[in-house]
Design a protein around this motif. Structure first.
Motif, PDB file in Angstrom:
ATOM      1  N   ASP A  71      40.723  31.709  45.690  1.00 40.23           N
ATOM      2  CA  ASP A  71      39.419  31.226  45.238  1.00 40.23           C
ATOM      3  C   ASP A  71      38.765  32.135  44.196  1.00 40.23           C
ATOM      4  OD1 ASP A  71      39.510  28.937  46.795  1.00 40.23           O
ATOM      5  OD2 ASP A  71      38.631  29.961  48.523  1.00 40.23           O
ATOM      6  N   THR A  72      39.557  32.791  43.389  1.00 43.98           N
ATOM      7  CA  THR A  72      39.019  33.629  42.321  1.00 43.98           C
ATOM      8  C   THR A  72      38.992  32.802  41.046  1.00 43.98           C
ATOM      9  OG1 THR A  72      40.039  35.544  43.371  1.00 43.98           O
ATOM     10  CG2 THR A  72      39.293  35.815  41.113  1.00 43.98           C
ATOM     11  N   SER A  73      37.882  32.852  40.324  1.00 45.38           N
ATOM     12  CA  SER A  73      37.771  31.982  39.154  1.00 45.38           C
ATOM     13  C   SER A  73      37.884  32.729  37.828  1.00 45.38           C
ATOM     14  CB  SER A  73      36.443  31.224  39.202  1.00 45.38           C
ATOM     15  OG  SER A  73      35.382  32.148  39.183  1.00 45.38           O
ATOM     16  N   ALA A  74      37.996  34.038  37.835  1.00 51.66           N
ATOM     17  CA  ALA A  74      38.091  34.788  36.585  1.00 51.66           C
ATOM     18  C   ALA A  74      39.480  34.604  35.970  1.00 51.66           C
ATOM     19  CB  ALA A  74      37.840  36.268  36.841  1.00 51.66           C
ATOM     20  N   PRO A  75      39.545  34.389  34.648  1.00 52.38           N
ATOM     21  CA  PRO A  75      40.869  34.248  34.027  1.00 52.38           C
ATOM     22  C   PRO A  75      41.623  35.570  34.059  1.00 52.38           C
ATOM     23  CG  PRO A  75      39.137  34.167  32.364  1.00 52.38           C
ATOM     24  CD  PRO A  75      38.475  34.238  33.696  1.00 52.38           C
ATOM     25  N   GLY A  76      42.910  35.461  34.155  1.00 50.37           N
ATOM     26  CA  GLY A  76      43.755  36.648  34.219  1.00 50.37           C
ATOM     27  C   GLY A  76      44.140  36.957  35.653  1.00 50.37           C
ATOM     28  N   PRO A  77      45.092  37.839  35.815  1.00 51.39           N
ATOM     29  CA  PRO A  77      45.538  38.166  37.169  1.00 51.39           C
ATOM     30  C   PRO A  77      44.475  38.953  37.938  1.00 51.39           C
ATOM     31  CG  PRO A  77      46.641  39.552  35.556  1.00 51.39           C
ATOM     32  CD  PRO A  77      45.833  38.556  34.791  1.00 51.39           C
ATOM     33  N   GLU A  78      44.476  38.775  39.245  1.00 53.99           N
ATOM     34  CA  GLU A  78      43.566  39.531  40.093  1.00 53.99           C
ATOM     35  C   GLU A  78      44.110  40.955  40.252  1.00 53.99           C
ATOM     36  OE1 GLU A  78      44.381  36.042  41.227  1.00 53.99           O
ATOM     37  OE2 GLU A  78      42.676  35.825  39.890  1.00 53.99           O
ATOM     38  N   ALA A  79      43.291  41.822  40.787  1.00 53.34           N
ATOM     39  CA  ALA A  79      43.652  43.242  40.900  1.00 53.34           C
ATOM     40  C   ALA A  79      44.924  43.469  41.706  1.00 53.34           C
ATOM     41  CB  ALA A  79      42.494  44.018  41.520  1.00 53.34           C
ATOM     42  N   ASP A  80      45.194  42.616  42.697  1.00 55.80           N
ATOM     43  CA  ASP A  80      46.383  42.814  43.527  1.00 55.80           C
ATOM     44  C   ASP A  80      47.634  42.132  42.957  1.00 55.80           C
ATOM     45  OD1 ASP A  80      45.432  40.257  44.000  1.00 55.80           O
ATOM     46  OD2 ASP A  80      45.929  40.287  46.139  1.00 55.80           O
ATOM     47  N   GLU A  81      47.516  41.449  41.838  1.00 55.84           N
ATOM     48  CA  GLU A  81      48.659  40.765  41.217  1.00 55.84           C
ATOM     49  C   GLU A  81      49.229  41.681  40.131  1.00 55.84           C
ATOM     50  OE1 GLU A  81      47.130  36.234  42.059  1.00 55.84           O
ATOM     51  OE2 GLU A  81      46.681  37.123  40.117  1.00 55.84           O
ATOM     52  N   LEU A  82      49.998  42.666  40.600  1.00 58.29           N
ATOM     53  CA  LEU A  82      50.443  43.747  39.735  1.00 58.29           C
ATOM     54  C   LEU A  82      51.700  43.433  38.935  1.00 58.29           C
ATOM     55  CD1 LEU A  82      49.781  46.685  42.202  1.00 58.29           C
ATOM     56  CD2 LEU A  82      48.309  45.841  40.366  1.00 58.29           C
ATOM     57  N   ASN A  83      52.425  42.406  39.336  1.00 58.66           N
ATOM     58  CA  ASN A  83      53.613  42.041  38.555  1.00 58.66           C
ATOM     59  C   ASN A  83      53.731  40.523  38.492  1.00 58.66           C
ATOM     60  OD1 ASN A  83      55.262  41.059  40.797  1.00 58.66           O
ATOM     61  ND2 ASN A  83      55.455  43.196  41.408  1.00 58.66           N
ATOM     62  N   ARG A  84      54.637  40.086  37.693  1.00 56.61           N
ATOM     63  CA  ARG A  84      54.779  38.654  37.392  1.00 56.61           C
ATOM     64  C   ARG A  84      55.072  37.807  38.625  1.00 56.61           C
ATOM     65  NH1 ARG A  84      59.079  36.911  32.826  1.00 56.61           N
ATOM     66  NH2 ARG A  84      58.651  34.703  32.693  1.00 56.61           N
ATOM     67  N   THR A  85      55.804  38.324  39.564  1.00 59.52           N
ATOM     68  CA  THR A  85      56.149  37.535  40.753  1.00 59.52           C
ATOM     69  C   THR A  85      54.935  37.253  41.633  1.00 59.52           C
ATOM     70  OG1 THR A  85      56.743  39.530  41.992  1.00 59.52           O
ATOM     71  CG2 THR A  85      58.514  38.408  40.793  1.00 59.52           C
ATOM     72  N   LEU A  86      53.857  37.997  41.430  1.00 61.73           N
ATOM     73  CA  LEU A  86      52.656  37.796  42.231  1.00 61.73           C
ATOM     74  C   LEU A  86      51.641  36.863  41.579  1.00 61.73           C
ATOM     75  CD1 LEU A  86      52.172  41.476  43.428  1.00 61.73           C
ATOM     76  CD2 LEU A  86      53.165  39.563  44.709  1.00 61.73           C
ATOM     77  N   LEU A  87      51.884  36.431  40.351  1.00 64.51           N
ATOM     78  CA  LEU A  87      50.975  35.500  39.683  1.00 64.51           C
ATOM     79  C   LEU A  87      51.047  34.162  40.405  1.00 64.51           C
ATOM     80  CD1 LEU A  87      51.747  36.369  35.951  1.00 64.51           C
ATOM     81  CD2 LEU A  87      50.015  37.360  37.465  1.00 64.51           C
ATOM     82  N   ASP A  88      49.893  33.673  40.907  1.00 65.53           N
ATOM     83  CA  ASP A  88      49.941  32.512  41.799  1.00 65.53           C
ATOM     84  C   ASP A  88      49.169  31.287  41.301  1.00 65.53           C
ATOM     85  OD1 ASP A  88      47.389  33.487  42.133  1.00 65.53           O
ATOM     86  OD2 ASP A  88      47.646  34.038  44.239  1.00 65.53           O
ATOM     87  N   ASN A  89      48.694  31.306  40.072  1.00 70.66           N
ATOM     88  CA  ASN A  89      48.096  30.104  39.496  1.00 70.66           C
ATOM     89  C   ASN A  89      48.119  30.222  37.968  1.00 70.66           C
ATOM     90  OD1 ASN A  89      45.954  32.068  39.567  1.00 70.66           O
ATOM     91  ND2 ASN A  89      44.552  30.407  39.080  1.00 70.66           N
ATOM     92  N   MET A  90      47.769  29.125  37.290  1.00 74.26           N
ATOM     93  CA  MET A  90      47.899  29.069  35.834  1.00 74.26           C
ATOM     94  C   MET A  90      47.108  30.139  35.109  1.00 74.26           C
ATOM     95  SD  MET A  90      47.807  25.040  34.954  1.00 74.26           S
ATOM     96  CE  MET A  90      48.882  23.883  35.765  1.00 74.26           C
ATOM     97  N   ASP A  91      45.841  30.334  35.503  1.00 78.80           N
ATOM     98  CA  ASP A  91      45.025  31.262  34.722  1.00 78.80           C
ATOM     99  C   ASP A  91      45.415  32.730  34.894  1.00 78.80           C
ATOM    100  OD1 ASP A  91      43.713  32.393  36.939  1.00 78.80           O
ATOM    101  OD2 ASP A  91      41.922  31.176  36.689  1.00 78.80           O
ATOM    102  N   ASP A  92      46.273  33.027  35.864  1.00 80.12           N
ATOM    103  CA  ASP A  92      46.753  34.399  36.025  1.00 80.12           C
ATOM    104  C   ASP A  92      47.608  34.856  34.840  1.00 80.12           C
ATOM    105  OD1 ASP A  92      45.478  34.630  38.428  1.00 80.12           O
ATOM    106  OD2 ASP A  92      47.278  34.393  39.655  1.00 80.12           O
ATOM    107  N   TYR A  93      48.095  33.925  34.048  1.00 78.72           N
ATOM    108  CA  TYR A  93      48.938  34.267  32.898  1.00 78.72           C
ATOM    109  C   TYR A  93      48.118  34.657  31.666  1.00 78.72           C
ATOM    110  CZ  TYR A  93      53.162  32.846  35.309  1.00 78.72           C
ATOM    111  OH  TYR A  93      54.212  32.763  36.192  1.00 78.72           O
ATOM    112  N   HIS A  94      46.785  34.598  31.768  1.00 80.64           N
ATOM    113  CA  HIS A  94      45.959  35.007  30.632  1.00 80.64           C
ATOM    114  C   HIS A  94      46.213  36.491  30.351  1.00 80.64           C
ATOM    115  CE1 HIS A  94      42.741  35.112  27.764  1.00 80.64           C
ATOM    116  NE2 HIS A  94      42.235  36.170  28.380  1.00 80.64           N
ATOM    117  N   GLY A  95      46.601  36.795  29.116  1.00 83.04           N
ATOM    118  CA  GLY A  95      46.892  38.177  28.739  1.00 83.04           C
ATOM    119  C   GLY A  95      48.319  38.610  29.020  1.00 83.04           C
ATOM    120  N   PHE A  96      49.152  37.705  29.503  1.00 80.44           N
ATOM    121  CA  PHE A  96      50.553  38.030  29.798  1.00 80.44           C
ATOM    122  C   PHE A  96      51.287  38.353  28.498  1.00 80.44           C
ATOM    123  CE2 PHE A  96      54.983  36.713  30.249  1.00 80.44           C
ATOM    124  CZ  PHE A  96      55.352  37.408  31.385  1.00 80.44           C
TER     125      PHE A  96
END
Length: 166
Positions: A71-96
């Motif tokens: 339920d995080t709405s900020a674009p980009g990965p959350e603080a605990d998503e430290l590598n690519r395998t932890l990206l769990d939704n579309m907006d986590d790829y912002h800045g990839f």
């Protein structure tokens, strides 16, 4: 007895030189055409590789869910998503980003030596789009852009609008 009217058969020196010159120009023209064809083939293959990398990353992003499970709405990965395998939704790829030589698939396998000249990146941003085919109303969604560049400065860009699920 003497022979009269008998003429030696064969080429004269001038005819032989002319034939050799024509042959050498013909071989040079054919070789140039073959080299030009090979260069066009290589360039087409290079273009295909760039687009393949862009499409692969776009498909990886589109395979992710729209909503963040946390339920995080900020674009980009959350603080605990430290590598690519932890990206769990579309907006986590912002800045990839992936640097040239480090471009890998979704499983982490680095692409082969033919792809070391390419780098790629992604941006994901909130967007609104009016789609006339759907009545022209504004639709909220995400604008996903994948960019691939090579060491010669060539760029391939894919952009996709993904509407927010209702």
């Amino acid at each position: 007895m003497t022979r009269t009217g008998h003429r030696a058969r064969g080429f004269t020196l001038a005819e032989a030189l002319l034939a050799a010159a024509i042959l050498s120009f013909s071989v040079a023209a054919i070789a140039q055409a073959v080299v030009a064809g090979q260069m066009h083939t290589y360039e087409a293959l290079h273009q295909l590789r760039g687009m393949t990398l862009a499409e692969a990353l776009m498909e990886e992003i589109l395979a992710q869910p729209w909503d963040d499970p946390n339920d995080t709405s900020a674009p980009g990965p959350e603080a605990d998503e430290l590598n690519r395998t932890l990206l769990d939704n579309m907006d986590d790829y912002h800045g990839f980003t992936q640097a040239a030589g480090d471009v890998a698939d979704a499983a982490g396998q680095v692409y082969g030596s033919k792809f070391t000249r390419f780098a790629r990146s992604a941006t994901v941003a909130a967007a609104t789009k009016a789609i006339t085919e759907l009545g022209g109303d504004d639709i909220d969604g995400l604008s996903i852009t994948v960019t691939v560049t090579d060491d010669r400065g060539m760029t391939w860009t894919l952009t996709r609008f993904v509407p927010q699920p209702q």
